[in-house]
Design an enzyme around this catalytic site. Structure first.
Site, PDB file in Angstrom:
ATOM      1  N   CYS A  58      13.371  52.902  36.575  1.00 38.18           N
ATOM      2  CA  CYS A  58      12.060  52.949  36.260  1.00 38.18           C
ATOM      3  C   CYS A  58      11.237  53.061  37.571  1.00 38.18           C
ATOM      4  O   CYS A  58       9.798  53.226  37.406  1.00 38.18           O
ATOM      5  CB  CYS A  58      11.601  51.597  35.573  1.00 38.18           C
ATOM      6  SG  CYS A  58      12.337  51.580  33.994  1.00 38.18           S
TER       7      CYS A  58
ATOM      8  N   HIS B 196       5.255  55.417  29.207  1.00 37.90           N
ATOM      9  CA  HIS B 196       6.236  54.928  30.479  1.00 37.90           C
ATOM     10  C   HIS B 196       7.537  56.003  30.350  1.00 37.90           C
ATOM     11  O   HIS B 196       8.409  55.659  30.009  1.00 37.90           O
ATOM     12  CB  HIS B 196       6.921  53.599  30.238  1.00 37.90           C
ATOM     13  CG  HIS B 196       7.794  53.150  31.303  1.00 37.90           C
ATOM     14  ND1 HIS B 196       7.715  53.832  32.675  1.00 37.90           N
ATOM     15  CD2 HIS B 196       8.662  52.128  31.327  1.00 37.90           C
ATOM     16  CE1 HIS B 196       8.631  53.252  33.277  1.00 37.90           C
ATOM     17  NE2 HIS B 196       9.387  52.238  32.525  1.00 37.90           N
TER      18      HIS B 196
END
Length: 398
Positions: free
Chosen positions: A84, A345
């Site tokens: 991430c 995201h």
């Protein structure tokens, strides 16, 4: 690092629920974000000397596949996968290259085309990047059945409540705040102003978290262009240049795993060390920062990151919630974009979308979500497995 480095161009797509746009694959996403960043910078694609492409779930060399749709100039493309934190890792590499004098102008772009539903951790039988983290988690009791990353952060929230007295209401307020902020962000996946009760009463996923406190899977792309002081001077770009004055990347150390702690395995110490190094490099502290984009993959992590960034002492992050000190009218505005929880995201794009938001805030061009008088901004991006990147920005002096 001997030279100054500036963000001169920012561009991104709207972040979307996977599959919402028909026939919208990652090359099409990049055809939106990169030209927008070039236009914002006022330069041409031929000015880019190297490109850093960040993604997680696409096949190898997908950076080339995406960028070739923008132009076939032979520019070197380096593919970056750091979970991430991939987007901010690409940003980190671009800054290193420009700051060292190796490049005058670099492109960092990220994208993700995701499958609906929870993030899969299936590695096809290969050793997993979270093996050490999961071995610690396994010692904390039987699994809840929740997706792995969700369970890790939920356990961290439970640990924080037990040790420091935070409550589910503190974490729910974070979810409410970030959804409330996103109403003013045209790039956000969600733009609905949920009530606090709606956040608290949304589907329970893993105590203390509910669905509206979790970042969604998302499609989208973001791009940032970095340049040297010489390039900014030669192209007269001081009206749009925002300086990166501090940046650090950290990974796990032994104390992430021993003694066992859910708070530690989700990167609290990684973030703390990266923040301190970035502050030292920038010559500023948390008291100087005005606006922050941090990695709120789950609302629990926003509270943990308040502490890691030095906004609050260890165990006191939830007290900032009590004072509402991390929204407009408080000491800092945290996640004015809506954060990961509400903006979305798309893994490889997240860190670059954060960079864009910080650039727009310091330029004073963030519209209805503008933090008035912002002078210093901080970005925090976390990838389990693990990588933490903290970047500090400032309005430059010539």
């Amino acid at each position: 690092m001997s030279g100054r480095v500036f963000v001169i161009g920012s561009g991104m797509t709207k972040f979307e629920k996977p599959g919402r746009r028909e026939n919208w694959s990652f090359p099409e996403m990049v055809q939106e974000s990169v030209p927008a960043a070039l236009k914002d910078a006022g330069i041409g694609y031929s000015d880019i000397q190297t490109a850093f492409a960040s993604f997680v779930q696409a096949p190898t060399c997908s950076g080339q596949r995406a960028l070739y749709e923008v132009g076939l100039t032979g520019v070197p493309v380096i593919n970056v996968n750091n979970a991430c934190a991939s987007g901010s890792t690409g940003l980190y590499l671009a800054r290193q290259a420009v700051g060292s004098g190796a490049l005058d102008c670099a492109l960092a772009f990220g994208f993700e085309q995701m499958a609906p539903g929870s993030l899969s951790m299936d590695g096809g039988g290969l050793p997993g990047p979270l093996d050490k983290h999961l071995s610690v988690l396994a010692g904390m009791g039987p699994p809840s059945g929740a997706p792995v990353t969700l369970e890790m952060f939920a356990r961290a929230g439970q640990e924080h409540m037990q040790k420091y007295g935070s409550t589910p209401e503190h974490f729910a307020w974070i979810g409410w705040k970030n959804h409330h902020h996103s109403v003013n962000n045209p790039y956000a996946q969600f733009q609905k102003d949920f009530t606090l009760d709606e956040v608290k009463e949304s589907a329970a996923v893993a105590p203390p978290l509910t669905k509206l406190q979790c970042s969604p899977t998302s499609d989208g792309s973001a791009a940032s262009i970095l340049a040297s002081e010489r390039f900014v001077d030669e192209h007269d770009l001081w009206d749009r240049a925002i300086e990166i004055i501090g940046q650090a990347m950290e990974t796990d150390q032994q104390n992430s795993f021993d003694p066992p702690s859910a708070i530690k395995i989700v990167g609290a110490d990684v973030s703390k060390r990266a923040a301190q190094r970035a502050y030292d490099q920038a010559g500023v502290g948390p008291e100087d920062i005005d606006v922050i984009e941090l990695h709120d993959c789950f609302s629990v992590n926003e509270v943990l990151t308040y502490e890691a960034l030095g906004l609050a002492a260890e165990g006191e992050g939830h007290l900032l919630v009590d004072k509402q000190d991390t929204t407009y009218g408080g000491r800092w505005v945290v996640n004015p974009s809506g954060g990961l929880i509400s903006k979305g995201h798309p893994l490889g794009a997240t860190g670059l979308a954060q960079c864009n938001e910080m650039t727009w805030q310091l330029r004073g061009t963030a519209g209805a979500r503008q933090v008035e008088g912002a002078t210093y901004a901080l970005q925090h991006n976390l990838g389990l497995g693990g990588a933490g990147v903290v970047t500090i920005y400032a309005r430059p002096t010539r």
